[in-house]
Scaffold this motif. Structure first.
Motif: not given
Length: 147
Positions: A3, A6-7, A69-70
């Protein structure tokens, strides 16, 4: 990691997240391969202590995978703690490999010749340090993540 990659807004942020992802992947693959090596080669003795590196890998792999993922504290803090366990496992494993090799060769670790003889013994000292390497790389990734 995914994430954040991507961000990422700037080129520097993308590069940093990419490098973190690569190093985290190296650690994850290390846990997979070291765990498989212990299991497939039946790389332990009758004592429970010889199975510690396998269990360190067994827990290290899912924690490392979860980091992709986290990145929250509830994942990162156990991850960081477990990476320190991996580092300690490698250091203690290398020490015990040296001691056992020195006992087998009947040499003293306090002389250079004895140390080198124990280092080349039947129990691979550098193999034990692999857990130190994997844990240290992953720990550095974990501590560079900001909330």
């Amino acid at each position: 990691m995914v994430e954040a990659l991507i961000k990422a807004k700037t080129e520097e942020e993308r590069l940093l997240e990419f490098l973190r992802s690569i190093f985290l992947l190296i650690a994850m693959v290390g846990f997979v391969f070291y765990g498989m090596e212990h299991w497939i080669l039946d790389h332990w003795t009758e004592t429970w202590q010889s199975k510690i590196p396998f269990f360190v890998s067994l827990v290290g792999f899912p924690l490392t995978l979860l980091m992709f993922f986290h990145r929250g504290k509830w994942v990162r803090y156990p991850f960081l703690l477990w990476m320190l366990v991996s580092v300690l496992t490698g250091i203690l494993g290398a020490y015990y490999h040296l001691v056992w090799n020195a006992q087998d060769a009947e040499v003293s670790l306090w002389s250079l010749a004895g140390f080198l003889e124990a280092f080349k013994g039947s129990r691979p000292v550098l193999a034990a340090l692999a857990h130190t390497h994997v844990g240290a790389v992953a720990f550095v990734v974990g501590i560079t993540i900001r909330d």
